[in-house]
Motif scaffolding. Structure first.
Motif, PDB file in Angstrom:
ATOM      1  N   ALA A   1      40.206  83.503  -2.099  1.00 31.49           N
ATOM      2  CA  ALA A   1      40.292  82.395  -1.435  1.00 31.49           C
ATOM      3  C   ALA A   1      39.682  82.400  -0.229  1.00 31.49           C
ATOM      4  CB  ALA A   1      42.158  82.429  -0.941  1.00 31.49           C
ATOM      5  N   SER A   2      39.502  83.390   0.624  1.00 28.43           N
ATOM      6  CA  SER A   2      38.549  83.502   1.649  1.00 28.43           C
ATOM      7  C   SER A   2      37.172  83.454   1.466  1.00 28.43           C
ATOM      8  CB  SER A   2      38.638  84.874   2.348  1.00 28.43           C
ATOM      9  OG  SER A   2      39.718  85.064   2.770  1.00 28.43           O
ATOM     10  N   VAL A   3      36.516  83.893  -0.075  1.00 26.99           N
ATOM     11  CA  VAL A   3      35.072  83.519  -0.244  1.00 26.99           C
ATOM     12  C   VAL A   3      35.143  82.200  -0.537  1.00 26.99           C
ATOM     13  CG1 VAL A   3      33.715  84.078  -1.965  1.00 26.99           C
ATOM     14  CG2 VAL A   3      34.930  86.077  -0.983  1.00 26.99           C
ATOM     15  N   VAL A   4      36.107  81.628  -1.096  1.00 35.96           N
ATOM     16  CA  VAL A   4      35.920  79.946  -1.584  1.00 35.96           C
ATOM     17  C   VAL A   4      35.891  79.275  -0.193  1.00 35.96           C
ATOM     18  CG1 VAL A   4      37.049  77.944  -2.549  1.00 35.96           C
ATOM     19  CG2 VAL A   4      36.908  80.213  -3.805  1.00 35.96           C
ATOM     20  N   THR A   5      36.649  79.656   0.662  1.00 39.00           N
ATOM     21  CA  THR A   5      36.688  79.000   1.952  1.00 39.00           C
ATOM     22  C   THR A   5      35.191  79.101   2.649  1.00 39.00           C
ATOM     23  OG1 THR A   5      39.118  79.048   2.261  1.00 39.00           O
ATOM     24  CG2 THR A   5      37.845  78.893   4.223  1.00 39.00           C
TER      25      THR A   5
ATOM     26  N   LEU B   1      21.646  78.257  -0.944  1.00 42.63           N
ATOM     27  CA  LEU B   1      22.538  77.011  -1.594  1.00 42.63           C
ATOM     28  C   LEU B   1      22.815  77.475  -2.812  1.00 42.63           C
ATOM     29  CD1 LEU B   1      24.245  74.582  -1.074  1.00 42.63           C
ATOM     30  CD2 LEU B   1      22.205  73.260  -1.472  1.00 42.63           C
ATOM     31  N   HIS B   2      21.698  77.664  -3.651  1.00 41.40           N
ATOM     32  CA  HIS B   2      21.845  78.093  -5.154  1.00 41.40           C
ATOM     33  C   HIS B   2      22.865  79.146  -5.458  1.00 41.40           C
ATOM     34  CE1 HIS B   2      19.513  78.669  -9.031  1.00 41.40           C
ATOM     35  NE2 HIS B   2      20.490  78.137  -9.177  1.00 41.40           N
ATOM     36  N   ALA B   3      22.727  80.156  -4.725  1.00 39.91           N
ATOM     37  CA  ALA B   3      23.786  81.260  -4.692  1.00 39.91           C
ATOM     38  C   ALA B   3      24.891  81.132  -4.386  1.00 39.91           C
ATOM     39  CB  ALA B   3      23.025  82.401  -3.999  1.00 39.91           C
ATOM     40  N   ASP B   4      25.172  80.139  -3.341  1.00 39.36           N
ATOM     41  CA  ASP B   4      26.450  79.817  -2.841  1.00 39.36           C
ATOM     42  C   ASP B   4      27.143  79.028  -3.990  1.00 39.36           C
ATOM     43  OD1 ASP B   4      28.525  79.421  -0.576  1.00 39.36           O
ATOM     44  OD2 ASP B   4      27.862  77.451  -0.643  1.00 39.36           O
ATOM     45  N   MET B   5      26.573  78.107  -4.497  1.00 37.75           N
ATOM     46  CA  MET B   5      27.143  77.147  -5.453  1.00 37.75           C
ATOM     47  C   MET B   5      27.638  77.826  -6.714  1.00 37.75           C
ATOM     48  SD  MET B   5      24.907  73.599  -5.038  1.00 37.75           S
ATOM     49  CE  MET B   5      25.708  72.943  -6.285  1.00 37.75           C
ATOM     50  N   ARG B   6      26.599  78.780  -7.099  1.00 35.83           N
ATOM     51  CA  ARG B   6      27.009  79.768  -8.411  1.00 35.83           C
ATOM     52  C   ARG B   6      28.292  80.453  -8.069  1.00 35.83           C
ATOM     53  NH1 ARG B   6      23.581  79.759 -12.405  1.00 35.83           N
ATOM     54  NH2 ARG B   6      21.528  79.228 -12.175  1.00 35.83           N
ATOM     55  N   LEU B   7      28.330  81.066  -7.040  1.00 40.75           N
ATOM     56  CA  LEU B   7      29.680  81.770  -6.619  1.00 40.75           C
ATOM     57  C   LEU B   7      30.930  80.941  -6.653  1.00 40.75           C
ATOM     58  CD1 LEU B   7      30.881  84.478  -5.941  1.00 40.75           C
ATOM     59  CD2 LEU B   7      30.315  84.178  -3.644  1.00 40.75           C
ATOM     60  N   LEU B   8      30.634  79.636  -6.154  1.00 44.88           N
ATOM     61  CA  LEU B   8      31.599  78.771  -6.244  1.00 44.88           C
ATOM     62  C   LEU B   8      32.263  78.186  -7.570  1.00 44.88           C
ATOM     63  CD1 LEU B   8      31.013  76.289  -3.075  1.00 44.88           C
ATOM     64  CD2 LEU B   8      33.217  77.759  -3.423  1.00 44.88           C
ATOM     65  N   LEU B   9      30.980  78.041  -8.318  1.00 38.47           N
ATOM     66  CA  LEU B   9      31.272  77.713  -9.689  1.00 38.47           C
ATOM     67  C   LEU B   9      31.987  78.777 -10.424  1.00 38.47           C
ATOM     68  CD1 LEU B   9      30.602  75.615 -11.950  1.00 38.47           C
ATOM     69  CD2 LEU B   9      28.589  76.983 -12.458  1.00 38.47           C
ATOM     70  N   SER B  10      31.880  79.889 -10.143  1.00 38.15           N
ATOM     71  CA  SER B  10      32.670  80.919 -10.924  1.00 38.15           C
ATOM     72  C   SER B  10      33.919  81.090 -10.445  1.00 38.15           C
ATOM     73  CB  SER B  10      31.845  82.388 -10.593  1.00 38.15           C
ATOM     74  OG  SER B  10      32.342  83.426 -11.164  1.00 38.15           O
ATOM     75  N   LEU B  11      34.123  80.995  -9.141  1.00 36.64           N
ATOM     76  CA  LEU B  11      35.736  81.246  -8.549  1.00 36.64           C
ATOM     77  C   LEU B  11      36.635  80.135  -8.781  1.00 36.64           C
ATOM     78  CD1 LEU B  11      34.819  82.844  -5.284  1.00 36.64           C
ATOM     79  CD2 LEU B  11      35.690  83.932  -7.317  1.00 36.64           C
TER      80      LEU B  11
ATOM     81  N   ILE C   1      41.740  75.232  -3.017  1.00 31.81           N
ATOM     82  CA  ILE C   1      41.087  75.282  -1.955  1.00 31.81           C
ATOM     83  C   ILE C   1      39.884  74.653  -1.595  1.00 31.81           C
ATOM     84  CG2 ILE C   1      40.056  77.284  -0.637  1.00 31.81           C
ATOM     85  CD1 ILE C   1      42.177  78.973  -1.839  1.00 31.81           C
ATOM     86  N   PHE C   2      39.142  74.828  -2.582  1.00 27.63           N
ATOM     87  CA  PHE C   2      37.742  73.814  -2.679  1.00 27.63           C
ATOM     88  C   PHE C   2      37.988  72.662  -2.144  1.00 27.63           C
ATOM     89  CE2 PHE C   2      34.246  71.678  -4.828  1.00 27.63           C
ATOM     90  CZ  PHE C   2      33.348  72.313  -4.327  1.00 27.63           C
TER      91      PHE C   2
END
Length: 210
Positions: free
Chosen positions: A130-134, A149-159, A168-169
């Motif tokens: 939850a903290s990572v998504v926030t 941004l690319h890495a950030d969006m990939r992590l969000l996509l996975s979570l 939360i997103f």
């Protein structure tokens, strides 16, 4: 420059797998948001280049040629320029006599076999996720370079495949942050990642009603 990168790779990465373990290389499939492992020969070639301190590994699958760039941990299709993340894991060796028969086909899917995350592979706790998504959602509104941004969006996509994390997103105004990004933040594959992220939100009925 290549010589310098080679020396850096030797210093940082030239470590054999732990006893009783083997190294496997995986690439990320955008469409289904999953990690896929390379077939045996390709995996050996990548690991050999990695252990030798080479800046890149060159592999061929069917009619496709790829370079694995260790500095950025990405797979690049030589002809199309498509970039995909890669990662290296050390997993326990399989017991003798349990080998999988893998055949090569003339397309990109030949490089993937089914991969199950071993129990030793650490996962986020619910609170950590939850903290990572926030934090990652907040980063969408910050002025960061396209690679970050690319890495950030990939992590969000996975979570955000988890409905609770999708909420939360949504709560942190992630969809709005995506839609107001400018061309300056664009990278190859941005549209696909954005669409998949928004789909995770739209697939949740109660969340969509909000």
């Amino acid at each position: 420059m290549e010589l310098w990168l080679g020396i850096e790779n030797l210093v940082k990465w030239n470590k054999p797998p732990a006893k009783g373990h083997q190294a496997i290389w995986l690439w990320f499939e955008n469409m289904n948001s999953r990690w896929c492992c390379y077939t045996g020969d390709i995996n050996k070639n990548i690991e050999a280049a990695y252990r030798d301190g080479e800046p890149v590994a060159r592999v061929v699958s069917g009619r496709q040629r790829y370079t694995i760039q260790f500095s950025s941990m990405t797979q690049v299709n030589v002809e199309t320029g498509t970039h995909r993340p890669v990662m290296r894991l050390e997993v326990p060796k399989k017991k003798e006599g349990k080998q999988e028969n893998v055949t090569e086909k003339d397309n990109e899917d030949d490089m993937q076999t089914n991969f199950e995350v071993p129990p030793e592979f650490c996962r986020f706790s619910d609170e950590q996720a939850a903290s990572v998504v926030t934090c990652c959602t907040y980063l969408l509104s910050a002025e960061i370079d396209p690679d970050t941004l690319h890495a950030d969006m990939r992590l969000l996509l996975s979570l955000t495949r988890n409905p609770e994390l999708s909420k939360i997103f949504m709560k942190e105004r992630g969809p709005h942050a995506l839609l107001v990004l400018t061309q300056r933040s664009s990278f190859q594959g941005f549209s696909s990642l954005s669409s998949l992220l928004l789909r995770h939100v739209l697939e949740d009925g109660p969340l969509l009603e909000q």
